[in-house]
Design an enzyme around this catalytic site. Structure first.
Site, mmCIF file in Angstrom:
data_model
loop_
_atom_site.group_PDB
_atom_site.id
_atom_site.type_symbol
_atom_site.label_atom_id
_atom_site.label_comp_id
_atom_site.label_asym_id
_atom_site.label_seq_id
_atom_site.Cartn_x
_atom_site.Cartn_y
_atom_site.Cartn_z
ATOM 1 N N GLY A 239 0.738 -1.320 -0.020
ATOM 2 C CA GLY A 239 0.030 0.109 -0.008
ATOM 3 C C GLY A 239 0.700 1.318 -0.198
ATOM 4 O O GLY A 239 0.225 2.357 -0.138
ATOM 5 N N GLU A 275 3.702 -6.833 1.646
ATOM 6 C CA GLU A 275 3.426 -6.950 0.390
ATOM 7 C C GLU A 275 3.406 -5.858 -0.552
ATOM 8 O O GLU A 275 2.476 -5.525 -1.302
ATOM 9 C CB GLU A 275 2.142 -7.539 0.191
ATOM 10 C CG GLU A 275 1.701 -8.945 1.291
ATOM 11 C CD GLU A 275 0.430 -9.207 1.304
ATOM 12 O OE1 GLU A 275 -0.674 -8.469 1.062
ATOM 13 O OE2 GLU A 275 0.073 -10.276 1.963
ATOM 14 N N CYS A 346 -13.498 4.046 -28.569
ATOM 15 C CA CYS A 346 -14.989 4.863 -28.881
ATOM 16 C C CYS A 346 -15.594 4.954 -27.500
ATOM 17 O O CYS A 346 -16.663 4.855 -27.340
ATOM 18 C CB CYS A 346 -15.794 4.059 -29.787
ATOM 19 S SG CYS A 346 -14.730 3.723 -31.274
HETATM 20 N N1 LLP Z 1 -1.783 -7.036 -0.582
HETATM 21 C C1 LLP Z 1 -2.973 -6.995 -0.825
HETATM 22 C C2 LLP Z 1 -3.688 -7.890 -0.114
HETATM 23 C C3 LLP Z 1 -3.626 -6.213 -1.805
HETATM 24 O O1 LLP Z 1 -5.028 -6.138 -1.911
HETATM 25 C C4 LLP Z 1 -2.897 -5.224 -2.327
HETATM 26 C C5 LLP Z 1 -3.288 -4.426 -3.618
HETATM 27 C C6 LLP Z 1 -1.347 -5.403 -2.306
HETATM 28 C C7 LLP Z 1 -1.066 -6.029 -1.281
HETATM 29 C C8 LLP Z 1 -0.187 -4.415 -3.212
HETATM 30 O O2 LLP Z 1 -0.624 -2.847 -2.777
HETATM 31 P P1 LLP Z 1 0.337 -1.966 -3.415
HETATM 32 O O3 LLP Z 1 1.656 -1.945 -2.595
HETATM 33 O O4 LLP Z 1 0.372 -2.052 -4.831
HETATM 34 O O5 LLP Z 1 -0.478 -0.656 -3.034
HETATM 35 N N2 LLP Z 1 -5.464 -1.202 -9.431
HETATM 36 C C9 LLP Z 1 -5.314 -0.166 -8.613
HETATM 37 C C10 LLP Z 1 -4.654 -0.600 -7.288
HETATM 38 C C11 LLP Z 1 -5.206 -1.810 -6.759
HETATM 39 C C12 LLP Z 1 -4.600 -2.389 -5.387
HETATM 40 C C13 LLP Z 1 -5.228 -3.805 -4.969
HETATM 41 N N3 LLP Z 1 -4.580 -4.544 -3.986
HETATM 42 C C14 LLP Z 1 -4.613 0.914 -9.139
HETATM 43 O O6 LLP Z 1 -4.267 0.914 -10.198
HETATM 44 O O7 LLP Z 1 -4.522 1.917 -8.498
#
Ligand code: LLP
Length: 421
Positions: A239, A275, A346
């Protein structure tokens, strides 16, 4: 910091001119930098130095085999959310004991596959899922290591579509019910409780929401231990946000995040897992596109480019900002022009930016969408029958196509015709 920099007015990916890759593979395409991927992984690894830890890359951000292999070679674990991601991680050579399985809807088939292939832990998201994992494990005569994902009811202060830690979100079990759920887990013979999991959202730009959540997890760790559970591991999710706009103030660095983790959880003598997805892959990738036309509207200029919302959906889906830069810099001194930068799909939603000030561009010019490495290629579709765009990986002065552009024929041949036609 990334490795997409200008040299004498030309954008380079590490030591390769981006225009050279465009000439070789055609546009649009994604281009990743090995050095940036490696650097970002190491930043997290170093941030947690001094505590037992594993950085499990959230491969949903970018899951090409070459990217996974690059990170796996550095010792990365993987956070997977589907049977498909698990298969990709295994194919990239990641050992099962470095893979954690997250996600709200794991099917019995996926659970069985993962138990057979080896898994570090399941991050369980509900009691029905806990029962299902137990049943599959008992049937297979194995014991499944689990954490329970708790929902701490913390506002992540990010876009509503990617916030996951409030009670109204579908994720995890309410932290207020955790002791009861852990007691239930302990009674199931196919499960072995190993820890607690939490993930409150993505693209967080402050440490405070993380800290609030982790304090609740620390308190819960002590309560669960006093209830007799062995909590040896905390999975803190991903996150941490990235700077999408170079002009804006930057989110906290992995080092600051790591220091906070140690401060809040260091006394618990647990193994820490994180993560991160976006911070590792986001600024390690660009999407390169070519201007097809410059069209004058009644009150604005449109830059119609060959990349579209099906290739990079983030602006359409989350109102996301991506810096857009010319691959060849304009002569100094030219007045910037404000463009609406749009793709050929489109839909009016196929708009990457409105009124974006750019140095003047002409048909045929190349542009690069920065910070497109995470949630770019993986969220692409073939809408409008536009084949998935290629992915290229650069390392030093070398580049390789790591997923090629399918031909129209290949795209069409995935369909099959029923006998009655
Ligand atoms: N762990 C879990 C359980 C998650 O659901 C996620 C992301 C992560 C780790 C990794 O999070 P990060 O470090 O990448 O913020 N498609 C969206 C982002 C969706 C994130 C979903 N879960 C975007 O393009 O902003």
């Amino acid at each position: 910091m990334d490795h997409f920099l200008y040299r004498d007015g030309a954008l380079f990916a590490e030591d390769v001119p981006v225009a050279e890759i465009a000439a070789a593979v055609g546009t649009p395409f994604y281009c990743y930098s090995t050095a940036t991927l490696e650097r970002h992984f190491r930043l997290f690894d170093e941030a947690l130095e001094g505590v037992d830890h594993l950085v499990c890359y959230a491969m949903k951000a970018a899951s090409n085999q070459a990217i996974l292999k690059t990170l796996a070679a550095l010792g990365a674990g993987m956070d997977v959310v589907s049977g498909g991601e698990y298969a990709r991680a295994i194919a990239a050579g990641v050992p099962g004991d470095r893979i954690v399985f997250s996600g709200v809807g794991k099917t019995c088939e996926e659970i069985a596959t993962v138990l057979a292939g080896g898994i570090r832990q399941f991050n369980v998201e509900s009691e029905p899922e806990m029962e299902a994992i137990n049943a599959v494990a008992l049937e297979m005569g194995v014991v499944a290591p689990i954490t329970v994902r708790v929902n701490p009811d913390v506002d992540a202060k990010t876009h509503a579509k990617i916030a996951t830690g409030k009670s109204e979100n579908k994720f995890g079990i309410p932290i207020s019910r955790a002791r009861e759920v852990y007691a239930h887990a302990a009674s199931l013979k196919g499960l072995k409780v190993v820890g607690i999991d939490v993930h409150i959202g993505s693209q967080l730009t402050q440490l405070e929401p993380f800290e609030l959540a982790y304090r609740k997890v620390a308190e819960l760790t002590e309560q669960l231990r006093s209830d007799g559970h062995e909590i040896i591991r905390l999975d803190l999710g991903g996150g941490l946000g990235i700077p999408y706009e170079r002009s804006n103030s930057a989110p906290p660095l992995p080092m600051e995040y790591g220091a906070m983790v140690k401060r809040v959880l260091g006394h618990l003598d647990v193994e820490i897992e994180i993560e991160p997805g976006r911070l590792i892959a986001g600024n390690a990738g660009i999407m390169v596109s070519r201007v097809i036309y410059v069209k004058s509207g009644e009150d604005r200029e449109f830059l119609i480019v060959d990349g579209a919302m099906n290739d990079l959906i983030r602006p359409a889906m989350y109102e996301a900002h991506h810096d857009i830069v010319p691959v060849i810099e304009a002569e100094p001194g030219l007045e910037p022009v404000r463009y609406d930068i749009v793709g050929p799909v489109c839909e009016s939603g196929d708009t990457f930016a409105k009124g974006r000030a750019m140095t003047p561009l002409a048909a045929g010019d190349l542009i690069a969408f920065r910070s497109a490495g995470a949630y770019g290629a993986v969220m692409a579709s073939e809408y409008n029958s536009r084949p998935l765009i290629p992915e290229v990986l650069v390392k030093g002065d070398q580049f390789a196509v790591i997923r090629r552009r399918p031909t129209y024929e290949e795209m069409i041949n995935r369909d099959s015709i029923p006998t009655w036609l």
